[in-house]
Motif scaffolding. Structure first.
Motif, PDB file in Angstrom:
ATOM      1  N   ALA A 210      65.443  39.446  43.299  1.00  0.00           N
ATOM      2  CA  ALA A 210      66.302  38.037  44.608  1.00  0.00           C
ATOM      3  C   ALA A 210      67.871  38.079  44.383  1.00  0.00           C
ATOM      4  O   ALA A 210      68.460  38.212  43.532  1.00  0.00           O
ATOM      5  CB  ALA A 210      65.714  37.260  44.030  1.00  0.00           C
ATOM      6  N   ASP A 211      68.307  37.941  45.987  1.00  0.00           N
ATOM      7  CA  ASP A 211      69.815  37.808  45.743  1.00  0.00           C
ATOM      8  C   ASP A 211      70.537  36.641  44.847  1.00  0.00           C
ATOM      9  O   ASP A 211      69.843  35.009  44.215  1.00  0.00           O
ATOM     10  CB  ASP A 211      69.716  36.547  46.916  1.00  0.00           C
ATOM     11  N   PRO A 212      71.358  37.133  43.905  1.00  0.00           N
ATOM     12  CA  PRO A 212      72.131  36.193  42.915  1.00  0.00           C
ATOM     13  C   PRO A 212      72.429  34.525  43.730  1.00  0.00           C
ATOM     14  O   PRO A 212      71.815  33.697  42.541  1.00  0.00           O
ATOM     15  CB  PRO A 212      72.965  36.994  42.602  1.00  0.00           C
ATOM     16  N   THR A 213      72.533  33.916  44.318  1.00  0.00           N
ATOM     17  CA  THR A 213      73.728  33.076  44.831  1.00  0.00           C
ATOM     18  C   THR A 213      71.692  31.767  45.228  1.00  0.00           C
ATOM     19  O   THR A 213      71.706  30.710  45.018  1.00  0.00           O
ATOM     20  CB  THR A 213      73.572  33.285  46.261  1.00  0.00           C
ATOM     21  N   GLY A 214      70.457  33.038  45.916  1.00  0.00           N
ATOM     22  CA  GLY A 214      69.417  31.829  45.519  1.00  0.00           C
ATOM     23  C   GLY A 214      69.374  31.703  44.248  1.00  0.00           C
ATOM     24  O   GLY A 214      68.071  30.469  44.161  1.00  0.00           O
ATOM     25  N   LEU A 215      68.696  32.897  43.205  1.00  0.00           N
ATOM     26  CA  LEU A 215      68.667  32.660  41.774  1.00  0.00           C
ATOM     27  C   LEU A 215      69.421  31.255  41.757  1.00  0.00           C
ATOM     28  O   LEU A 215      68.901  30.577  41.036  1.00  0.00           O
ATOM     29  CB  LEU A 215      68.551  33.480  41.318  1.00  0.00           C
ATOM     30  N   ALA A 216      70.844  31.197  42.013  1.00  0.00           N
ATOM     31  CA  ALA A 216      71.443  30.365  40.740  1.00  0.00           C
ATOM     32  C   ALA A 216      70.862  29.029  41.478  1.00  0.00           C
ATOM     33  O   ALA A 216      71.712  28.084  41.087  1.00  0.00           O
ATOM     34  CB  ALA A 216      73.049  30.452  41.812  1.00  0.00           C
ATOM     35  N   GLU A 217      70.859  28.717  43.438  1.00  0.00           N
ATOM     36  CA  GLU A 217      70.229  27.365  43.312  1.00  0.00           C
ATOM     37  C   GLU A 217      68.543  26.757  42.742  1.00  0.00           C
ATOM     38  O   GLU A 217      68.438  25.889  42.750  1.00  0.00           O
ATOM     39  CB  GLU A 217      70.101  27.667  44.690  1.00  0.00           C
ATOM     40  N   ALA A 218      67.888  28.519  42.594  1.00  0.00           N
ATOM     41  CA  ALA A 218      67.272  27.978  41.667  1.00  0.00           C
ATOM     42  C   ALA A 218      66.948  27.373  40.241  1.00  0.00           C
ATOM     43  O   ALA A 218      66.723  26.114  39.674  1.00  0.00           O
ATOM     44  CB  ALA A 218      65.732  29.009  41.673  1.00  0.00           C
ATOM     45  N   GLU A 219      67.527  27.845  39.887  1.00  0.00           N
ATOM     46  CA  GLU A 219      68.043  27.709  38.805  1.00  0.00           C
ATOM     47  C   GLU A 219      69.098  26.107  38.738  1.00  0.00           C
ATOM     48  O   GLU A 219      68.413  25.431  37.142  1.00  0.00           O
ATOM     49  CB  GLU A 219      69.492  28.213  38.225  1.00  0.00           C
ATOM     50  N   LYS A 220      69.715  25.658  39.210  1.00  0.00           N
ATOM     51  CA  LYS A 220      69.871  24.512  39.072  1.00  0.00           C
ATOM     52  C   LYS A 220      68.792  23.802  39.647  1.00  0.00           C
ATOM     53  O   LYS A 220      68.734  22.595  38.977  1.00  0.00           O
ATOM     54  CB  LYS A 220      71.065  24.215  40.411  1.00  0.00           C
ATOM     55  N   LEU A 221      67.483  23.550  40.454  1.00  0.00           N
ATOM     56  CA  LEU A 221      66.696  22.436  40.778  1.00  0.00           C
ATOM     57  C   LEU A 221      65.427  22.812  39.435  1.00  0.00           C
ATOM     58  O   LEU A 221      65.483  21.402  39.173  1.00  0.00           O
ATOM     59  CB  LEU A 221      65.895  23.290  42.251  1.00  0.00           C
ATOM     60  N   LEU A 222      65.476  23.840  38.712  1.00  0.00           N
ATOM     61  CA  LEU A 222      64.708  23.624  37.815  1.00  0.00           C
ATOM     62  C   LEU A 222      65.496  22.836  36.553  1.00  0.00           C
ATOM     63  O   LEU A 222      64.587  21.702  36.319  1.00  0.00           O
ATOM     64  CB  LEU A 222      64.169  25.137  37.289  1.00  0.00           C
ATOM     65  N   ARG A 223      66.836  22.916  36.400  1.00  0.00           N
ATOM     66  CA  ARG A 223      67.929  22.796  34.919  1.00  0.00           C
ATOM     67  C   ARG A 223      68.124  20.726  35.855  1.00  0.00           C
ATOM     68  O   ARG A 223      67.665  20.203  34.765  1.00  0.00           O
ATOM     69  CB  ARG A 223      68.820  22.961  35.132  1.00  0.00           C
ATOM     70  N   ASN A 224      67.692  20.490  36.587  1.00  0.00           N
ATOM     71  CA  ASN A 224      67.738  19.040  37.119  1.00  0.00           C
ATOM     72  C   ASN A 224      66.208  18.408  36.885  1.00  0.00           C
ATOM     73  O   ASN A 224      66.211  17.551  37.517  1.00  0.00           O
ATOM     74  CB  ASN A 224      68.902  18.814  37.796  1.00  0.00           C
ATOM     75  N   ALA A 283      46.797  15.677  38.536  1.00  0.00           N
ATOM     76  CA  ALA A 283      47.684  14.618  38.529  1.00  0.00           C
ATOM     77  C   ALA A 283      48.662  14.947  38.048  1.00  0.00           C
ATOM     78  O   ALA A 283      49.581  14.386  38.820  1.00  0.00           O
ATOM     79  CB  ALA A 283      46.991  13.433  37.182  1.00  0.00           C
ATOM     80  N   LEU A 284      48.809  16.503  37.366  1.00  0.00           N
ATOM     81  CA  LEU A 284      50.203  16.949  36.948  1.00  0.00           C
ATOM     82  C   LEU A 284      50.903  16.986  37.717  1.00  0.00           C
ATOM     83  O   LEU A 284      52.514  17.256  38.336  1.00  0.00           O
ATOM     84  CB  LEU A 284      49.751  18.086  35.573  1.00  0.00           C
ATOM     85  N   LEU A 285      49.985  17.924  38.364  1.00  0.00           N
ATOM     86  CA  LEU A 285      51.045  18.461  40.322  1.00  0.00           C
ATOM     87  C   LEU A 285      51.240  17.296  40.909  1.00  0.00           C
ATOM     88  O   LEU A 285      52.137  17.445  41.332  1.00  0.00           O
ATOM     89  CB  LEU A 285      50.693  19.650  41.300  1.00  0.00           C
ATOM     90  N   ALA A 286      50.826  16.259  40.832  1.00  0.00           N
ATOM     91  CA  ALA A 286      51.081  14.847  41.688  1.00  0.00           C
ATOM     92  C   ALA A 286      52.449  14.801  41.467  1.00  0.00           C
ATOM     93  O   ALA A 286      53.288  13.344  41.669  1.00  0.00           O
ATOM     94  CB  ALA A 286      50.034  13.482  42.015  1.00  0.00           C
ATOM     95  N   GLU A 287      52.932  14.563  39.819  1.00  0.00           N
ATOM     96  CA  GLU A 287      54.010  14.195  39.642  1.00  0.00           C
ATOM     97  C   GLU A 287      54.957  15.391  39.567  1.00  0.00           C
ATOM     98  O   GLU A 287      56.617  14.626  39.615  1.00  0.00           O
ATOM     99  CB  GLU A 287      53.389  13.631  37.990  1.00  0.00           C
ATOM    100  N   ALA A 288      54.448  16.408  39.789  1.00  0.00           N
ATOM    101  CA  ALA A 288      55.896  17.348  40.641  1.00  0.00           C
ATOM    102  C   ALA A 288      57.001  17.201  41.235  1.00  0.00           C
ATOM    103  O   ALA A 288      56.801  17.200  41.699  1.00  0.00           O
ATOM    104  CB  ALA A 288      55.091  18.751  39.823  1.00  0.00           C
ATOM    105  N   ASP A 289      58.336  17.381  40.435  1.00  0.00           N
ATOM    106  CA  ASP A 289      59.677  16.861  41.519  1.00  0.00           C
ATOM    107  C   ASP A 289      60.451  18.567  42.005  1.00  0.00           C
ATOM    108  O   ASP A 289      60.654  18.509  42.871  1.00  0.00           O
ATOM    109  CB  ASP A 289      60.305  16.000  40.652  1.00  0.00           C
TER     110      ASP A 289
END
Length: 574
Positions: A210-224, A283-289
């Motif tokens: 996948a495109d590095p820019t998109g992977l960097a955005e995914a990493e930021k979302l998961l990290r935060n 319940a776990l999925l209902a709380e996932a951000d």
């Protein structure tokens, strides 16, 4: 007339200008040169020349036949599922193609690289409603479910079209291809150099990240994220990206869920971060951000009152080699197109360079504890059930299979009610040992012939098929092939006397309690029919026994497990 194409085992013939060969010889030679080690076929009228050619080359390409095209093509897609290589299955005219369609739909649903070749009427009689007629193109029958369809019209194009079908079927997203061949092409004689033989020089590589820019955005979302979840789809297992999936999960500490009805597993179910299916983790999925879905099918059932799997406020990231999977059922916030192997590896490297803070990782790991404890408690309850109980509880049956076969055997799940328990009761440390039909597909009768094809594809392993009694009744004649080809598959049939999943589902959805007479009146149970799976299997040459308790099942499974013969165990079950 010249020399027909007949060669010694293990080598393709050298071509000479004076050599005469037929379209059937050209087809067989192409399969050999492509690297196909088996061909699946039922020879009929109009295919005799092909039968002759395959007979002459049987030491170079194994020939597999069966009693009907449904079982044959299910075996073929099972072989392709296990090996990951395209499987060629050649069927007879319109009737054989129609019988093969269930296999085509499952190959489409589970992205299996199967090439279906249909023999059609001779070109000289096409459109005249000739014997075994097809009104128009035979490939129209499968168009909705295939990556590519083509009608061959001249023998010279056979190598080109078959080589192209091989590449299209095996390139991710993998899937079925359907080719038609007029019957008269098999006996047309050609001479001189083989046309378009240059396909053999191709070396194909295809695993774009996948495109590095998109992977960097995914990493930021998961990290935060404060409550991230990882949704591991069947594509992860099918494309052999399990190690990369495991590395990312352990870098994050986030809980991992499979698809609700996976065809493949991509994550070890005994791992501390595996929490199960969406239905068990609402319940776990209902709380996932934030949710990262890798090759994941959010397959809806279309049942009354069905709610989306994720809430609208959850940030969804999708990653898949299939562009059709990026925004199909749920609309993502970020879509990444790429092979899961290199894409997940690149994403994990971002967390390796700057690891997630320990407090955040520990927080993510803590969300796995509750579901894992519930899973362990359910397994302990199943293990504690008495061994002399009859009918045999399905959970107890599955636990006994796990105790004896564990992670050494390949397990096929093809029982509707058994499927409700297998994923929760069986720890697949090697997730590639699990196989089923995905939520996209619906194929009663799939399990037994698929298990046989997978056993052909893994001759050094053992395969066990968990079958519902209704599932086996669809394709019971396939058992003949287990003996014919000396396949040491163990078929475990849960005989609960009917389509119990249907009335049970009606009761659950509509808060009803259908009684046995009502179920029998609707033909959801077998009534008084004395169906004898054991006797039928024995008549075909299998070893077979009927058991009524878990203790008896354990003893019988031990005999089957230590044998190298095909076995059927009929269990009087729930």
């Amino acid at each position: 007339m010249g020399n027909r194409l007949e060669t010694a085992a293990g080598r393709s013939p050298e071509r000479h200008a004076e050599m005469v060969y037929t379209g059937a010889d050209l087809l067989t030679d192409t399969l050999v040169r492509l690297g196909a080690d088996r061909v699946f076929n039922i020879t009929g009228l109009g295919m005799l020349g092909l039968g002759r050619s395959l007979l002459n080359r049987r030491n170079e390409i194994s020939y597999v036949s069966h009693l009907n095209e449904t079982n044959l093509t299910m075996m073929a897609q099972g072989y392709a599922r296990q090996t990951g290589k395209p499987t060629f299955c050649i069927v007879y005219h319109a009737s054989g193609t129609a019988l093969a369609m269930m296999s085509v739909t499952t190959a489409w649903a589970d992205n299996i690289p199967m090439v279906l070749l249909s023999t059609t009427g001779a070109r000289t009689t096409s459109g005249r409603d000739q014997y075994a007629a097809t009104p128009r193109s035979l490939t129209e029958m499968s168009t909705q479910f295939t990556k590519w369809n083509y009608d061959i019209t001249t023998p010279e194009r056979i190598p080109e079209i078959l080589a192209r079908a091989w590449e299209i079927a095996s390139t991710p997203p993998m899937g079925p291809v359907h080719i038609s061949i007029p019957s008269d092409l098999f006996d047309i004689e050609l001479s001189g150099p083989v046309p378009r033989e240059d396909f053999a020089r191709l070396r194909s590589f295809d695993s774009p990240s996948a495109d590095p820019t998109g992977l960097a955005e995914a990493e930021k979302l998961l990290r935060n994220a404060e409550r991230p979840v990882l949704l591991c789809g069947s594509e992860v297992g099918r494309l052999r990206a399990t190690d990369q999936m495991l590395a990312l999960a352990e870098a994050l500490g986030a809980p991992v869920l499979s698809e609700q009805d996976p065809s493949f597993l991509g994550f070890p179910t005994g791992h501390a971060q595996y929490v199960g299916t969406p239905a068990a983790n609402a319940a776990l999925l209902a709380e996932a951000d934030v949710a990262l879905a890798i090759g994941y099918e959010f397959t809806e059932k279309g049942m009354p009152g069905e709610a989306p799997m994720l809430r609208e406020t959850t940030k969804l990231v999708t990653l898949s080699a299939d562009p059709m999977l990026l925004s199909k059922q749920l609309w993502p916030d970020l879509a990444l197109h790429g092979h899961p192997g290199p894409s997940l590896r690149s994403l994990t490297e971002l967390f390796s360079d700057t690891p997630l803070p320990k407090a955040d990782r520990d927080r993510n790991l803590a969300t796995c504890t509750g579901p894992r404890d519930a899973r362990s408690a359910a397994i302990a309850d199943a293990d504690a059930l008495p061994g002399n109980q009859s009918p045999v509880p399905q959970k107890k049956l599955i636990r006994e299979v796990y105790r004896q076969c564990g992670d050494d055997w390949i397990v096929i799940q093809a029982g509707s009610t058994l499927g409700w328990h297998l994923e929760a009761m069986y720890d697949f440390d090697d997730p590639l040992n699990f196989h089923a039909v995905s939520g996209k597909g619906s194929a009663q009768g799939w399990g037994a012939p698929t298990a046989m094809g997978m056993q052909m594809g893994a001759p050094d392993r053992r395969v066990l098929a968990l079958l519902g009694d209704g599932n086996l009744m669809f394709s019971a004649t396939c058992l003949w092939g287990a003996v014919q080809y000396d396949l040491p598959v163990v078929f475990v049939v849960n005989n609960n006397q009917g389509w119990v999943c249907v009335p049970d589902a009606i009761d659950a959805v509509y808060d009803m309690n259908t009684a046995d007479p009502e179920r029998e009146a609707m033909a959801w149970t077998w009534g008084g029919a004395p169906i004898d799976f054991t006797g039928f299997a024995r008549s075909l040459g299998l070893e077979a026994e009927r058991v009524a308790t878990a203790d008896d099942f354990a003893a019988c499974l031990e005999k089957a497990r230590t044998s190298r013969k095909p076995w059927l165990i009929e269990v009087i079950g729930e």
